[in-house]
Design a protein around this motif. Structure first.
Motif, PDB file in Angstrom:
ATOM      1  N   GLU A   1     -25.134  -3.831 -27.264  1.00 15.96           N
ATOM      2  CA  GLU A   1     -24.233  -4.942 -27.577  1.00 15.96           C
ATOM      3  C   GLU A   1     -22.766  -4.543 -27.339  1.00 15.96           C
ATOM      4  O   GLU A   1     -21.970  -5.344 -26.865  1.00 15.96           O
ATOM      5  CB  GLU A   1     -24.451  -5.410 -29.009  1.00 15.96           C
ATOM      6  N   ILE A   2     -22.442  -3.304 -27.637  1.00 21.46           N
ATOM      7  CA  ILE A   2     -21.089  -2.811 -27.356  1.00 21.46           C
ATOM      8  C   ILE A   2     -20.836  -2.872 -25.848  1.00 21.46           C
ATOM      9  O   ILE A   2     -19.778  -3.317 -25.398  1.00 21.46           O
ATOM     10  CB  ILE A   2     -20.922  -1.354 -27.860  1.00 21.46           C
ATOM     11  N   GLU A   3     -21.826  -2.458 -25.088  1.00 23.26           N
ATOM     12  CA  GLU A   3     -21.751  -2.506 -23.621  1.00 23.26           C
ATOM     13  C   GLU A   3     -21.468  -3.944 -23.146  1.00 23.26           C
ATOM     14  O   GLU A   3     -20.617  -4.164 -22.290  1.00 23.26           O
ATOM     15  CB  GLU A   3     -23.075  -1.986 -23.053  1.00 23.26           C
ATOM     16  N   GLU A   4     -22.179  -4.895 -23.729  1.00 22.32           N
ATOM     17  CA  GLU A   4     -21.982  -6.303 -23.353  1.00 22.32           C
ATOM     18  C   GLU A   4     -20.563  -6.775 -23.670  1.00 22.32           C
ATOM     19  O   GLU A   4     -19.950  -7.485 -22.874  1.00 22.32           O
ATOM     20  CB  GLU A   4     -22.975  -7.200 -24.109  1.00 22.32           C
ATOM     21  N   ILE A   5     -20.062  -6.391 -24.827  1.00 26.62           N
ATOM     22  CA  ILE A   5     -18.710  -6.810 -25.209  1.00 26.62           C
ATOM     23  C   ILE A   5     -17.700  -6.192 -24.246  1.00 26.62           C
ATOM     24  O   ILE A   5     -16.752  -6.844 -23.809  1.00 26.62           O
ATOM     25  CB  ILE A   5     -18.404  -6.407 -26.664  1.00 26.62           C
ATOM     26  N   LEU A   6     -17.943  -4.942 -23.891  1.00 27.33           N
ATOM     27  CA  LEU A   6     -17.066  -4.248 -22.946  1.00 27.33           C
ATOM     28  C   LEU A   6     -16.984  -5.023 -21.625  1.00 27.33           C
ATOM     29  O   LEU A   6     -15.898  -5.287 -21.108  1.00 27.33           O
ATOM     30  CB  LEU A   6     -17.608  -2.834 -22.723  1.00 27.33           C
ATOM     31  N   GLN A   7     -18.128  -5.402 -21.106  1.00 28.58           N
ATOM     32  CA  GLN A   7     -18.162  -6.166 -19.849  1.00 28.58           C
ATOM     33  C   GLN A   7     -17.414  -7.483 -20.000  1.00 28.58           C
ATOM     34  O   GLN A   7     -16.675  -7.912 -19.115  1.00 28.58           O
ATOM     35  CB  GLN A   7     -19.610  -6.463 -19.420  1.00 28.58           C
TER      36      GLN A   7
END
Ligand code: FES
Length: 58
Positions: A48-54
């Motif tokens: 989910e952190i990865e998604e927010i980063l994108q």
């Protein structure tokens, strides 16, 4: 989705905190982990952190 929803339940880190870390210069998931503590316990929130980063980097 709510901006203050909790992303990392282990460390009680919400969306806004992660977004702010990215705006303040975090460029990778590791940077965000270091800046906020999110993702450093069970790792369950990392995708989910990865998604927010994108999402925020755009
Ligand atoms: S939910 Fe983020 S480290 Fe466990």
């Amino acid at each position: 989705m709510s901006e203050n929803r909790i992303i990392c339940t282990c460390q009680d880190v919400d969306y806004n905190t992660i977004k702010k870390a990215i705006e303040d210069g975090a460029k990778t998931v590791d940077d965000i982990m270091e800046a906020t503590g999110a993702g450093t316990v069970c790792g369950g929130c990392i995708s989910e952190i990865e998604e927010i980063l994108q999402e925020v980097k755009k």
